[in-house]
Design a protein around this motif. Structure first.
Motif, PDB file in Angstrom:
ATOM      1  N   THR A 148       0.847  -1.193   0.000  1.00  0.00           N
ATOM      2  CA  THR A 148       0.000   0.000   0.000  1.00  0.00           C
ATOM      3  C   THR A 148       0.886   1.249   0.000  1.00  0.00           C
ATOM      4  O   THR A 148       2.123   1.152   0.054  1.00  0.00           O
ATOM      5  N   CYS A 158      -6.804   0.019   3.763  1.00  0.00           N
ATOM      6  CA  CYS A 158      -5.526   0.294   3.106  1.00  0.00           C
ATOM      7  C   CYS A 158      -5.453   1.764   2.674  1.00  0.00           C
ATOM      8  O   CYS A 158      -6.469   2.400   2.418  1.00  0.00           O
ATOM      9  N   ARG A 200      -7.824  -0.495  -3.941  1.00  0.00           N
ATOM     10  CA  ARG A 200      -8.640  -0.712  -2.734  1.00  0.00           C
ATOM     11  C   ARG A 200      -9.727  -1.750  -3.013  1.00  0.00           C
ATOM     12  O   ARG A 200     -10.049  -2.566  -2.145  1.00  0.00           O
ATOM     13  N   SER A 260     -14.320   2.470  -5.046  1.00  0.00           N
ATOM     14  CA  SER A 260     -14.464   1.377  -4.070  1.00  0.00           C
ATOM     15  C   SER A 260     -15.788   1.485  -3.311  1.00  0.00           C
ATOM     16  O   SER A 260     -16.346   0.473  -2.872  1.00  0.00           O
TER      17      SER A 260
END
Ligand code: GBH
Length: 443
Positions: free
Chosen positions: A313, A349, A366, A426
């Motif tokens: 990440t 993340c 993500r 996301s």
């Protein structure tokens, strides 16, 4: 994605100091994080949480974002210095009013309020009296828990006493990367014990005031020995005892693991208070840890090694969904019938998400992260681990402690300092996921 069980709880998590802002508004008192952030050199971008996401004023917009996402639960934290500005004694009614408004708005939208009582923002006057090094802080915490439960106990659906007491101990009092910035290293054991004692006393207060279940949220990391020598395995066992067992063994009735700490602060009866039955174990999971034997001159009984072979990440943490399944299996194997049902109280993340020319924020990494970790939870349920919920860290990009505003964990992008919210791709992905998640999806 395979189906999740009926009643599985879908949530998002935040914490007070990271999103609320309004640090000087309506009678809030100072916390150790106000003090720490004002100390030059402590925060990567020199910022503080004084304004953060301004959630204190924008909570209705944020509740609408959650309703649009379709979550059935919201995990937030109550700011101790907002409701008790000096930590004890005089109550700030406006502070309690804020949480009344928030909780009522959540319930009106069909979202279960899940309240964490301590997510690291200790009132500064309590720190001035010794903070968690002082046994009295455990009693002050229980009094604060009693106050919050007296006001919200009829509406909060799950209580979480402490968030990640290991991180608060190790980074706050051990290495000094977090507030209050103490550097006691292994002399910080009293911080572990007094947090756990405060937890146990708070469980009693919560049970007396509220019929809702009680949990604690611990951070865990499956430990992988990075070598086959007995010394490597011994180092891994030592790290596992420190990181994964120091808090959980006594909570589940096994007393403290043998770590060579001076345990003078533990008094007769304390371990019984700490082992008060839990309804749920909150599991915060980010990544596994590689461990090998330390160098001969190391002050630590282990050395940490970066894990190879995983994507990373923006925080440089490995993306390892297999570690979540491994961890859940480890908890079941180690604690057996003593293990309460688990909810994943944090999983998420950071990526460098920014709007494109059309103002859209695309975060495919993500989506891949969430997809992988939800599949890992599903696999763990199939393995026989009782996992009843999953909360994404986090709803919003927010103030990431020592990293300031430089790490974005949100499903919703926040433009700082305007505070403008833009759901990322996301968010749309998770909305679809929740809507189709089980045989009997709630929405
Ligand atoms: C949580 O802590 C906090 O509860 C939350 O407030 C915070 O915003 C969120 O996570 C994101 O940071 O050295 O590469 O192996 C997380 C605790 C401790 C998890 C450090 C990852 C080390 C990664 N973290 N850990 S690595």
């Amino acid at each position: 994605m395979p189906e999740f069980p009926t009643g599985f709880r879908w949530g998002v998590s935040t914490s007070a100091y990271q999103i609320e802002g309004a640090a000087d508004t309506d009678g809030r008192g100072p916390s150790i994080w106000d003090t720490f952030a004002a100390t030059p050199g402590r925060i990567a971008d020199g910022s503080s949480g004084a304004v953060a996401c301004d959630h204190y004023h924008r909570y209705a917009e944020d509740t609408a974002l959650m309703a649009g996402l379709g979550v059935t639960a919201y995990r937030f934290s109550v700011s101790w210095p907002r409701v008790l500005p000096t930590g004890a004694g005089a109550v700030n009614a406006s502070g309690l009013d804020f949480y009344d408004r928030l909780v009522d708005g959540l319930l009106a939208n069909g979202i279960d309020p899940v309240a964490t009582l301590f997510h690291w923002d200790l009132p500064q006057p309590i720190e001035d009296a010794g903070g968690w090094l002082n046994r009295d802080t455990a009693y002050r915490f229980a009094e604060y828990a009693d106050l919050v439960a007296a006001h919200l106990g009829d509406r909060v659906k799950l209580w979480i006493t402490l968030n990640e007491p290991f991180i608060h101990m190790s980074l706050g009092y051990g290495t000094g990367e977090h507030a209050p910035g103490r550097t006691l290293l292994f002399d910080s054991f009293p911080v572990a014990h007094h947090q756990l004692l405060g937890h146990g006393l708070a469980v009693g207060a919560l049970r007396a005031r509220s019929g809702s279940p009680v949990a604690i949220a611990n951070n865990y990391s499956p430990v992988r020995p990075m070598g086959d020598s007995p010394a490597d395995h011994a180092a891994a066992a030592a790290y596992e005892a420190l990181h994964n067992r120091l808090f959980t063994d006594p909570l589940l009735g096994r007393g403290y693991p043998e770590l060579g700490f001076d345990q003078d602060v533990v008094r007769d009866g304390d371990l019984d208070v700490i082992a008060a039955p839990l309804d749920v174990l909150g599991v915060n999971y980010y990544n596994p840890t590689g461990v090998r034997a330390p160098e001969a001159d190391s002050p630590l009984p282990f050395a940490l090694v970066p894990l190879e072979g995983y994507p990373r990440t923006a925080f440089d943490w490995p993306v390892a969904p297999d570690g979540l399944r491994e961890l859940l299996g480890w908890l079941r194997d180690r604690y057996g019938p003593d293990l309460p049902p688990i909810q994943i109280t944090e999983s998420g993340c950071a990526y460098d998400d920014e709007p494109d020319a059309q103002g859209r924020v695309s975060d495919p990494d993500r989506i891949a992260y969430l997809d992988g970790h939800l599949r890992a939870v599903h696999a763990a349920i199939a393995d026989g681990v009782d996992v009843t919920g999953y909360f994404v860290w986090s709803l919003l990009d927010n103030w990431e402690w020592a990293e300031g505003f430089t790490k974005r964990f949100g499903l919703v992008h926040v433009d700082f300092p305007t505070g403008r919210r833009t759901p990322k791709s996301s968010y749309a992905w998770l909305r679809e996921m929740i809507a189709t998640a089980g045989p009997d999806p709630l929405r």
